[in-house]
Design an enzyme around this catalytic site. Structure first.
Site, PDB file in Angstrom:
ATOM      1  N   GLU A  19       0.819  -1.216   0.000  1.00 11.04           N
ATOM      2  CA  GLU A  19       0.000   0.000   0.000  1.00 11.04           C
ATOM      3  C   GLU A  19       0.847   1.257   0.000  1.00 11.04           C
ATOM      4  O   GLU A  19       0.453   2.285  -0.528  1.00 11.04           O
ATOM      5  CB  GLU A  19      -0.913   0.020   1.238  1.00 11.04           C
ATOM      6  CG  GLU A  19      -2.365  -0.240   0.890  1.00 11.04           C
ATOM      7  CD  GLU A  19      -3.284  -0.197   2.100  1.00 11.04           C
ATOM      8  OE1 GLU A  19      -4.135  -1.088   2.170  1.00 11.04           O
ATOM      9  OE2 GLU A  19      -3.180   0.683   2.965  1.00 11.04           O
ATOM     10  N   LYS A  40     -13.160   1.858  -1.582  1.00 10.41           N
ATOM     11  CA  LYS A  40     -14.066   2.175  -0.465  1.00 10.41           C
ATOM     12  C   LYS A  40     -15.221   3.038  -0.967  1.00 10.41           C
ATOM     13  O   LYS A  40     -16.385   2.793  -0.644  1.00 10.41           O
ATOM     14  CB  LYS A  40     -13.312   2.949   0.625  1.00 10.41           C
ATOM     15  CG  LYS A  40     -12.387   2.107   1.493  1.00 10.41           C
ATOM     16  CD  LYS A  40     -11.860   2.945   2.657  1.00 10.41           C
ATOM     17  CE  LYS A  40     -10.953   2.152   3.577  1.00 10.41           C
ATOM     18  NZ  LYS A  40     -10.496   2.885   4.745  1.00 10.41           N
ATOM     19  N   HIS A  74       8.652 -26.411   0.023  1.00  7.39           N
ATOM     20  CA  HIS A  74       7.968 -27.494  -0.685  1.00  7.39           C
ATOM     21  C   HIS A  74       6.827 -26.964  -1.539  1.00  7.39           C
ATOM     22  O   HIS A  74       5.918 -27.707  -1.890  1.00  7.39           O
ATOM     23  CB  HIS A  74       7.483 -28.529   0.328  1.00  7.39           C
ATOM     24  CG  HIS A  74       8.608 -29.069   1.150  1.00  7.39           C
ATOM     25  ND1 HIS A  74       9.354 -30.167   0.761  1.00  7.39           N
ATOM     26  CD2 HIS A  74       9.179 -28.611   2.296  1.00  7.39           C
ATOM     27  CE1 HIS A  74      10.312 -30.381   1.662  1.00  7.39           C
ATOM     28  NE2 HIS A  74      10.227 -29.451   2.599  1.00  7.39           N
TER      29      HIS A  74
HETATM   30  O1  PA5 Z   1      -3.239   1.555   5.890  1.00 10.14           O
HETATM   31  C1  PA5 Z   1      -4.357   2.021   5.745  1.00 10.14           C
HETATM   32  O2  PA5 Z   1      -4.583   3.227   5.921  1.00 10.14           O
HETATM   33  C2  PA5 Z   1      -5.545   1.154   5.366  1.00 10.14           C
HETATM   34  O3  PA5 Z   1      -5.201  -0.119   4.997  1.00 10.14           O
HETATM   35  C3  PA5 Z   1      -6.490   1.087   6.546  1.00 10.14           C
HETATM   36  O4  PA5 Z   1      -5.849   0.551   7.664  1.00 10.14           O
HETATM   37  C4  PA5 Z   1      -7.732   0.264   6.264  1.00 10.14           C
HETATM   38  O5  PA5 Z   1      -8.306   0.639   5.040  1.00 10.14           O
HETATM   39  C5  PA5 Z   1      -8.761   0.482   7.367  1.00 10.14           C
HETATM   40  O6  PA5 Z   1      -9.053   1.844   7.478  1.00 10.14           O
HETATM   41  P1  PA5 Z   1      -9.659   2.485   8.774  1.00 10.14           P
HETATM   42  O7  PA5 Z   1      -8.716   2.318   9.894  1.00 10.14           O
HETATM   43  O8  PA5 Z   1      -9.873   3.917   8.426  1.00 10.14           O
HETATM   44  O9  PA5 Z   1     -10.961   1.791   9.033  1.00 10.14           O
END
Ligand code: PA5
Length: 468
Positions: free
Chosen positions: A294, A437, A323
């Site tokens: 990410e 989202k 394996h």
């Molecule tokens: O790293 C990030 O920002 C995302 O992966 C969030 O952790 C994930 O989308 C969950 O978001 P939130 O904490 O706003 O519910």
């Protein structure tokens, strides 16, 4: 502290060992300027913008005391602790629990869990999983920790709505004492719900994004509830920070690792495999995959150019995946960097029993330990990768404990920040995630998403001949 210092061995990334695909000393020399700039960027931005996570090892004394006191209350009152959250709000707590508690923690009787509750982390909205959760917990003995930085993520709010409804039906006014919310101080719907329903809350500090949040209440509460020494975790993170204070790659392990990955990406190695040789670190690879994927997978650089950069993170487990995956890693394309994570001292020693004297091809194992075997297999995989000319490097943990896990996670957070700076991208946003989202909100009719809904309606109708 020195005895728990992580070690990074990058010899197998160098041309003199691994051959043509490796880096020459001159290439490393040439990359030093980029590395120095990345180091300076991270130092200059510490504690500001989305780099609030750099301060977490230092600025949480009061909150840590509060978490430890609350964890004791939870241990006395509840038998189950359930984290409701997804992504950065779930992967850290899962990784820590697997690393630092018994590998069959939930199956142990309570006294063998040190009186701590069982832990479940709901990292999805699969209806079967939710339904299964109801079969293994008792609501009246369960504390739920709803975690969402944005306070609006559909998955987390869905988990919350279902459990809150069930709690209210079962417990009436007492239900609110079964929920703790962890969210932003001001923004989002979860904070509004705290105010409305009177839930206890913990704050995710400014500048701490989901995937960089393990060392704040997001990860610390669940860990403390399950008996983990969170002060040692933070001390480990602070220690890693303290030994990463040089702009010289030979004196800053996360900077060296980031530089290697950056060079590898420039040579077309767009896959990064994390392969711990320890079941305890199995879910650390999941946490890493989110952090790396990410943070570095970005379309634009900071100057607005389309760059479409990023390495695809892959999780593997030693020796299990010897394996399964290692055939590909040793003989497949030269498009990967394999990071092996080894452990010097496992927390237990298991001797391999005697009893096969008449079959030498089995008997050679007898008298050794499983510790020796897993270590030999790690070394053998490093060798096989080296011999086949595939880039690999190794991080060694003296042992897996709260301190070294704090070190390891902070190592990766720094490495990610350095690498993002070298790529000249925004390491800390996730527009691709937000797109998904927002499309979900639109599809399910959230107010304010009409435009997105109209955009989705523009998707060309599917051609049936491509559906078989
Ligand atoms: O790293 C990030 O920002 C995302 O992966 C969030 O952790 C994930 O989308 C969950 O978001 P939130 O904490 O706003 O519910």
């Amino acid at each position: 502290m020195e005895k728990y210092r992580l070690r990074l061995d990058v010899n197998n990334m160098m041309a003199q060992y691994v051959g043509a695909k490796g880096f020459t000393e001159q290439e490393l020399e040439n990359a030093k300027a980029d590395a120095k700039k990345a180091f300076e960027f991270v130092e200059a931005n510490r504690g500001t913008g989305m780099m609030g996570w750099t301060e977490l090892p230092y600025n949480q004394n009061d909150i840590v005391d509060d978490i430890i006191a609350t964890a004791k209350e939870i241990q006395n009152k509840f038998d189950y602790f359930v984290v409701l959250g997804i992504g950065g709000s779930a992967l850290g707590p899962i990784a820590i629990q697997q690393a630092l508690n018994h590998l069959h923690y939930n199956d142990l009787p309570k006294e063998k869990r040190g009186g701590c509750p069982k832990l479940f982390v709901e990292d999805n909205v699969d209806p079967e999983r939710m339904s299964a959760l109801f079969d293994v917990i008792e609501l009246e003995k369960t504390c739920f920790n709803v975690i969402s930085k944005s306070g609006s993520t559909s998955e987390t709010m869905t988990q919350y709505l279902i459990l809150w409804d069930a709690l209210k039906k079962k417990l009436g006014d007492e239900a609110k004492n079964h929920i703790i919310a962890t969210t932003d101080a001001e923004k989002g719907n979860l904070i509004k719900l705290c105010q409305k329903e009177g839930f206890k809350k913990y704050v995710i500090p400014d500048g701490v994004g989901g995937r960089f949040s393990e060392m704040c209440p997001v990860g610390l509460l669940a860990a403390a509830v399950c008996g983990i020494d969170i002060k040692a975790m933070l001390a480990g993170a602070a220690y890693m920070d303290s030994i990463s204070k040089s702009d010289d790659i030979y004196a800053n392990a996360p900077l060296m690792a980031a530089t290697m990955q950056y060079l590898a990406m420039n040579k077309g190695c767009n896959i990064s495999v994390m392969m711990p040789y320890a079941d305890s670190l199995k879910f650390m690879a999941d946490w890493y995959c989110q952090l790396w994927g990410e943070s570095l997978g970005k379309k634009y650089d900071l100057d607005g150019n389309v760059v479409n950069v990023g390495q695809t993170p892959v999780k593997a487990l030693g020796v299990t995946d010897q394996h399964s995956q290692v055939q590909l890693y040793t003989e497949g394309p030269f498009d990967k960097v394999v990071t092996i994570i080894g452990v010097d001292n496992y927390r237990t020693v298991v001797k391999i029993a005697d009893g096969c004297e008449d079959i030498p091809a089995v008997n050679f194992l007898c008298g050794h330990t499983m510790n020796e075997l897993i270590t030999a297999e790690r070394v053998a995989t490093e060798y096989a990768l080296l011999k086949s000319g595939h880039l690999n490097h190794t991080i060694m943990l003296p042992e897996v404990n709260a301190f070294t896990i704090g070190e390891l996670m902070y190592f990766y957070e720094l490495e990610t920040a350095y690498c993002g700076a070298m790529l000249n991208i925004n390491t800390f946003d996730q527009p691709g995630v937000e797109e998904g989202k927002n499309a979900t909100y639109a599809l399910l009719g959230r107010p304010g998403y009409d435009e997105k809904r109209a955009e989705l309606n523009q998707i060309p109708q599917k051609d049936n001949k491509f559906i078989v």
